[in-house]
Design an enzyme around this catalytic site. Structure first.
Site: not given
Length: 365
Positions: A125, A169, A192
């Site tokens: 990422k 994460q 997200d």
């Protein structure tokens, strides 16, 4: 008396939150009506595909097609090349933003522990952010960290005007309250798409989430770019996680597919799945889906990414999906490979969401 006071305080907080959310929603709809960001993707705003629920003896939405014969070899949906094209367009937008207003999007990542898969995902990422010109910062914590440390870091990112997207994460270590941590992420920085309000708006007709979760959004983009008809089709989603299974089921339903979710407690999952025109699998079980699970001509999106030991591989393991790939090639009409299918698209969608957040904040079109 104390209980009544608490109830009044909660109601005031709920009303205040509702007003803020309504304000954000109005601003975001105004942004959607003027922005050019959607030129990057084929996925339209969800409210634009909402249709009235009108029943009749003959549906105008669904046209029956005869069952397809088994195909000699499926089309391989190359998520890597599609993701590279999208990333290139994101980079062009970021460059234009920097030249026009002197600002660039910023992404902050919370990484807890040393899980090999999480380290790899975060590294990829950050690399993608660099390629697109997006500023990135990673806050790393040990497995044994206190919840308060993460909350403090999140609060700082929430207040930082140069950070437009925040990513925690997952998974987190078991001693941490995942729900509490995710709920702290500011709604307008939830790139997200896991905030309860974003998920709620995804599930409701007439509502537009600020952000759609990255992996489901990437799956939909692959279907659209591959010319797959979704309206009226039978879709089976294998797995019901909050990260992939649930949101992709909601997203397919918003695009008018007839959706069934298959999970570990489902009876006769093979029989259910083999009736599907579209199969999206995110079970995390290597080669679970054999050819007997698939309808001839089905489109298969394999989200599963499982490391299996392979002494001949560079790192002693290789990645495989939920689908027995070679078998799927002989019966499906299209299938995503692992790796090189959904994974790169997830990262590309994260870049798109971060860009959208920055554009919305700066009023940049």
């Amino acid at each position: 008396m104390y209980r009544k006071i608490l109830m009044r305080m909660r109601m005031r907080m709920m009303n205040a939150t509702r007003k803020v959310v309504v304000g954000w929603a109005k601003e975001y709809k105004r942004y959607l009506s003027t922005t050019t960001t959607n030129q990057i993707l084929l996925s339209p705003p969800l409210v634009s595909v909402d249709l009235p629920e009108i029943w009749g003896s003959t549906s105008t939405l669904y046209h029956h097609h005869p069952s397809q014969s088994p195909v000699s070899h499926a089309k391989i949906i190359n998520g890597k090349s599609i993701a590279e094209e999208i990333t290139s367009r994101v980079a062009s937008n970021v460059k234009r933003m920097k030249e026009s207003i002197g600002k660039v999007p910023g992404l902050a990542v919370i990484l807890v522990g040393q899980r090999r898969d999480s380290l790899t995902y975060v590294r990829n990422k950050i690399k993608a952010c660099e390629e697109a010109g997006i500023k990135s910062v990673v806050a790393e914590f040990p497995d044994s960290c206190a919840e308060e440390d993460i909350m403090t870091s999140l609060s700082k990112f929430n207040e930082d005007p140069s950070v437009h997207g925040i990513l925690v994460q997952l998974p987190l270590p078991e001693h941490l309250d995942e729900e509490k941590i995710l709920n702290l992420v500011s709604l307008e920085k939830d790139v997200d798409g896991f905030h309860p309000i974003n998920m709620g708006n995804l599930s409701m007709r007439g509502r537009e989430p600020l952000f759609v979760p990255c992996t489901p959004k990437g799956c939909l983009e692959l279907l659209l770019r591959s010319g797959v008809e979704i309206v009226g089709k039978k879709a089976v989603v294998i797995g019901r996680s909050n990260i992939v299974g649930l949101p992709i089921a909601l997203l397919l339903q918003r695009h008018h597919a007839t959706v069934t979710i298959v999970h570990a407690c489902t009876k006769n999952p093979e029989r259910i799945t083999c009736e599907a025109d579209i199969v999206v699998t995110a079970a995390g079980v290597p080669s679970l889906i054999r050819s007997s699970w698939l309808k001839p001509g089905a489109v298969v999106i394999d989200v599963g990414t499982c490391p299996v030991e392979d002494p001949s591989a560079e790192y002693g393991y290789r990645l495989v999906g939920d689908v027995c790939y070679e078998e799927a090639l002989s019966i499906a009409s299209a299938v995503t490979p692992v790796p090189g299918g959904v994974g790169p698209m997830t990262i590309a969608m994260l870049l798109c969401n971060t860009l959208d957040s920055a554009k919305w904040l700066y009023g940049f079109t």
